[in-house]
Write a protein that holds these residues in place. Structure first.
Motif, mmCIF file in Angstrom:
data_model
loop_
_atom_site.group_PDB
_atom_site.id
_atom_site.type_symbol
_atom_site.label_atom_id
_atom_site.label_comp_id
_atom_site.label_asym_id
_atom_site.label_seq_id
_atom_site.Cartn_x
_atom_site.Cartn_y
_atom_site.Cartn_z
ATOM 1 N N TYR A 89 0.830 -1.212 0.000
ATOM 2 C CA TYR A 89 0.000 0.000 0.000
ATOM 3 C C TYR A 89 0.861 1.256 0.000
ATOM 4 O O TYR A 89 0.510 2.251 -0.643
ATOM 5 N N LEU A 152 -7.877 0.820 -0.762
ATOM 6 C CA LEU A 152 -6.929 1.714 -0.116
ATOM 7 C C LEU A 152 -6.087 2.493 -1.119
ATOM 8 O O LEU A 152 -5.416 3.461 -0.748
ATOM 9 N N ALA A 223 -8.714 0.988 6.439
ATOM 10 C CA ALA A 223 -8.613 -0.474 6.429
ATOM 11 C C ALA A 223 -9.551 -1.097 7.451
ATOM 12 O O ALA A 223 -10.141 -2.164 7.207
ATOM 13 N N LEU A 227 -11.906 -3.259 5.123
ATOM 14 C CA LEU A 227 -11.249 -4.555 4.968
ATOM 15 C C LEU A 227 -11.556 -5.453 6.162
ATOM 16 O O LEU A 227 -11.194 -5.126 7.303
ATOM 17 N N TYR A 232 -5.812 -9.013 3.370
ATOM 18 C CA TYR A 232 -5.603 -7.682 2.802
ATOM 19 C C TYR A 232 -5.333 -6.619 3.863
ATOM 20 O O TYR A 232 -5.101 -5.463 3.522
ATOM 21 N N GLN A 233 -5.354 -6.978 5.127
ATOM 22 C CA GLN A 233 -5.207 -5.981 6.176
ATOM 23 C C GLN A 233 -3.751 -5.553 6.325
ATOM 24 O O GLN A 233 -2.845 -6.380 6.298
#
Length: 306
Positions: A89, A152, A223, A227, A232-233
């Motif tokens: 990210y 994100l 997040a 999420l 994906y966190q």
């Protein structure tokens, strides 16, 4: 008063100037200690025996040095997965947001752009008035972005303040004269943007990438909302859950019959907590130190004009 001879001798400072300089240095040293000690404490706590950390006996130096907390971190799948996601990210999100900011700032910096003032006013309004969390959540959910890594990268992808700073930087670099010269030579807007403007705008490019990368790295609110899948966190969510686990374990300590197992779990969580904080902070600190020259140059030049 300070005096200086015609021959170029050094300026003699008065007693008041010397006192002011000494007091300023003392205050700066105190401020640095106040800022740096929490970081130092986290580092020594991450390598000290957790019993001393929990009991509050750790102050200036590490006690009973151990790296078992870091070993547990590298074995914990969720933590390493969050670390990998945060890097993704920060790098990809920082690059995408910086690119969008540069593209949007270019036309807004040109005086001959007819929609410059209306668009600028519209962007300024969004800095103070937003649609709210619930409408944004509904839009994100309807677009199918929820529980995807793209949420994100897209949601809040451009920050208006960074856009205004970039626009100001372009204006201070005499964009009009360069643009007119390029237009006379037959260069299109895209050619001017990629071949002329970007090569001379390295400080602001690095500054924007750094701003967005740090923001992506530290942000956990988006997040937490969008999420739910651990795959994906980012690291910040995992760190929040780890801190919450340590607090819950401490709260129910007196209610558990098997306190030895709970104590061991609490010790492990304490070690991992400080270790993860160090790992979460260190990458951005290193990036700041490496990019400091470009960062300062981009900010100072981007703040000259509005």
């Amino acid at each position: 008063m300070s005096k200086m001879s015609v021959t170029g001798r050094k300026i003699r400072s008065s007693r008041e100037d010397m006192v002011f300089e000494i007091l300023t240095k003392i205050l700066l040293i105190i401020a640095c200690l106040i800022v740096l000690y929490p970081l130092y404490f986290i580092i020594i706590a991450s390598i000290s025996n957790p019993d001393y950390v929990i009991s509050g006996k750790l102050s200036l130096f590490p006690v009973d040095v151990t790296f078992s907390g870091y070993r547990k971190i590298f074995k914990f799948k969720n933590l390493m997965n969050g670390y990998k996601n945060s890097f993704f990210y920060a790098i990809v999100g920082g690059a995408v947001s910086a690119a969008l900011t540069l593209f949007a700032a270019y036309p807004l910096s040109k005086n001959d752009f007819s929609g410059r003032k209306p668009f600028t006013i519209f962007l300024l309004i969004t800095m103070f008035f937003q649609g709210g969390m619930i409408p944004l959540y509904i839009v994100v959910n309807k677009l199918g972005l929820r529980n995807t890594p793209y949420v994100l990268l897209i949601v809040n992808g451009i920050q208006v303040w960074n856009l205004l700073v970039t626009r100001s930087y372009f204006k201070t670099n005499h964009i009009e004269s360069l643009s007119e010269a390029a237009e006379i030579d037959g260069c299109s807007h895209f050619g001017y943007f990629f071949k002329i403007l970007l090569p001379i705008s390295k400080p602001i490019i690095i500054t924007m990438v750094l701003f967005y990368a740090v923001w992506q790295w530290n942000d956990f609110f988006r997040a937490m909302i969008y999420l739910d899948k651990p795959d994906y966190q980012p690291l910040q969510i995992v760190l929040k859950e780890l801190l919450a686990t340590a607090q819950i374990s401490s709260a129910i300590y007196d209610l558990m019959e098997n306190q030895e197992a709970l104590t061991e779990m609490l010790r492990a969580a304490e070690q991992m907590k400080y270790g993860v904080i160090v790992m979460a902070t260190l990458p951005m600190m290193i990036v700041y130190l490496i990019m400091q020259e470009y960062f300062v140059q981009g900010i100072t030049m981007g703040s000259v004009k509005g």
